[in-house]
Scaffold this motif. Structure first.
Motif, PDB file in Angstrom:
ATOM      1  N   GLU A  88       8.155 -11.791  46.039  1.00  0.00           N
ATOM      2  CA  GLU A  88       8.486 -10.375  45.441  1.00  0.00           C
ATOM      3  C   GLU A  88       9.467  -9.788  45.250  1.00  0.00           C
ATOM      4  O   GLU A  88       8.975  -8.663  44.762  1.00  0.00           O
ATOM      5  N   ASP A  89      10.819 -10.310  45.317  1.00  0.00           N
ATOM      6  CA  ASP A  89      12.049  -9.839  44.650  1.00  0.00           C
ATOM      7  C   ASP A  89      11.931  -9.902  43.303  1.00  0.00           C
ATOM      8  O   ASP A  89      12.099  -9.276  42.327  1.00  0.00           O
ATOM      9  N   PHE A  90      10.909 -10.894  42.300  1.00  0.00           N
ATOM     10  CA  PHE A  90      11.148 -11.433  40.755  1.00  0.00           C
ATOM     11  C   PHE A  90      10.296  -9.935  40.586  1.00  0.00           C
ATOM     12  O   PHE A  90      10.648  -9.219  40.175  1.00  0.00           O
ATOM     13  N   PHE A  91       9.172  -9.453  41.099  1.00  0.00           N
ATOM     14  CA  PHE A  91       8.264  -8.425  40.678  1.00  0.00           C
ATOM     15  C   PHE A  91       8.915  -7.217  41.051  1.00  0.00           C
ATOM     16  O   PHE A  91       8.608  -6.375  40.513  1.00  0.00           O
ATOM     17  N   ALA A  92       9.737  -7.503  42.201  1.00  0.00           N
ATOM     18  CA  ALA A  92      10.428  -5.569  41.861  1.00  0.00           C
ATOM     19  C   ALA A  92      11.309  -5.865  41.088  1.00  0.00           C
ATOM     20  O   ALA A  92      11.996  -5.546  40.534  1.00  0.00           O
ATOM     21  N   ALA A  93      12.102  -6.287  40.658  1.00  0.00           N
ATOM     22  CA  ALA A  93      12.744  -6.330  39.610  1.00  0.00           C
ATOM     23  C   ALA A  93      11.886  -6.154  38.636  1.00  0.00           C
ATOM     24  O   ALA A  93      13.129  -5.543  37.134  1.00  0.00           O
ATOM     25  N   VAL A  94      10.813  -6.989  37.780  1.00  0.00           N
ATOM     26  CA  VAL A  94      10.426  -6.750  36.939  1.00  0.00           C
ATOM     27  C   VAL A  94      10.196  -5.635  36.966  1.00  0.00           C
ATOM     28  O   VAL A  94      10.122  -4.016  36.206  1.00  0.00           O
ATOM     29  N   ALA A  95       9.676  -4.821  37.862  1.00  0.00           N
ATOM     30  CA  ALA A  95       9.167  -3.625  37.458  1.00  0.00           C
ATOM     31  C   ALA A  95      10.261  -2.938  38.137  1.00  0.00           C
ATOM     32  O   ALA A  95      10.179  -1.534  37.360  1.00  0.00           O
ATOM     33  N   ALA A 100      13.310   1.016  34.073  1.00  0.00           N
ATOM     34  CA  ALA A 100      14.594   1.706  33.517  1.00  0.00           C
ATOM     35  C   ALA A 100      13.916   1.534  32.117  1.00  0.00           C
ATOM     36  O   ALA A 100      14.845   2.352  31.191  1.00  0.00           O
ATOM     37  N   SER A 101      13.183   0.853  31.446  1.00  0.00           N
ATOM     38  CA  SER A 101      13.071   0.646  29.835  1.00  0.00           C
ATOM     39  C   SER A 101      11.915   1.964  29.693  1.00  0.00           C
ATOM     40  O   SER A 101      11.525   2.142  28.550  1.00  0.00           O
ATOM     41  N   GLY A 102      11.122   2.643  30.658  1.00  0.00           N
ATOM     42  CA  GLY A 102      10.136   3.584  30.111  1.00  0.00           C
ATOM     43  C   GLY A 102       9.187   3.385  30.173  1.00  0.00           C
ATOM     44  O   GLY A 102       7.947   4.009  29.698  1.00  0.00           O
ATOM     45  N   LYS A 103       8.626   2.270  30.528  1.00  0.00           N
ATOM     46  CA  LYS A 103       7.531   1.323  30.499  1.00  0.00           C
ATOM     47  C   LYS A 103       6.444   1.536  31.404  1.00  0.00           C
ATOM     48  O   LYS A 103       6.552   1.902  32.275  1.00  0.00           O
TER      49      LYS A 103
END
Length: 103
Positions: A88-95, A100-103
């Motif tokens: 879940e931490d990985f998915f939170a970091a990706v999100a 942050a990149s605006g996507k």
């Protein structure tokens, strides 16, 4: 995968440019490019040995005689993918990165 493709992949994994590899082998960037593209296939054995030392592998792997490195890499990749899918931490970091990149 042929020996040129293995050389290229190892070089990229080590973050070495063709120019840097050529300098370490006392040859030219064009020669390295020809090795990687499979234009030159009869690479001298002393050059294979030097490539193996520089790329931290074995001559057998470069020549395609040793599948152990490939199998180990595949095992590691599979393990990472399994962990990523359940972390879940990985998915939170990706999100967060996507946000942050605006996507």
């Amino acid at each position: 995968m042929n020996k040129g493709e293995r050389i290229r992949r190892l070089r990229i994994e080590k973050r070495i440019t063709q120019i840097e590899l050529a300098e370490k082998l006392n040859t030219t960037k064009q020669t390295i490019s020809k090795y990687e593209k499979g234009i030159v296939t009869n690479i001298p054995s002393d050059r294979i040995e030097a490539l193996a030392r520089i790329l931290e592998t074995t001559p057998e792997y470069i020549l395609g005689w040793d599948q152990e490195k490939t199998e180990k890499n595949n095992d590691v990749i599979a393990e990472v993918v399994v962990k990523m899918r359940t972390d879940e931490d990985f998915f939170a970091a990706v999100a967060a990165l996507l946000k942050a990149s605006g996507k």
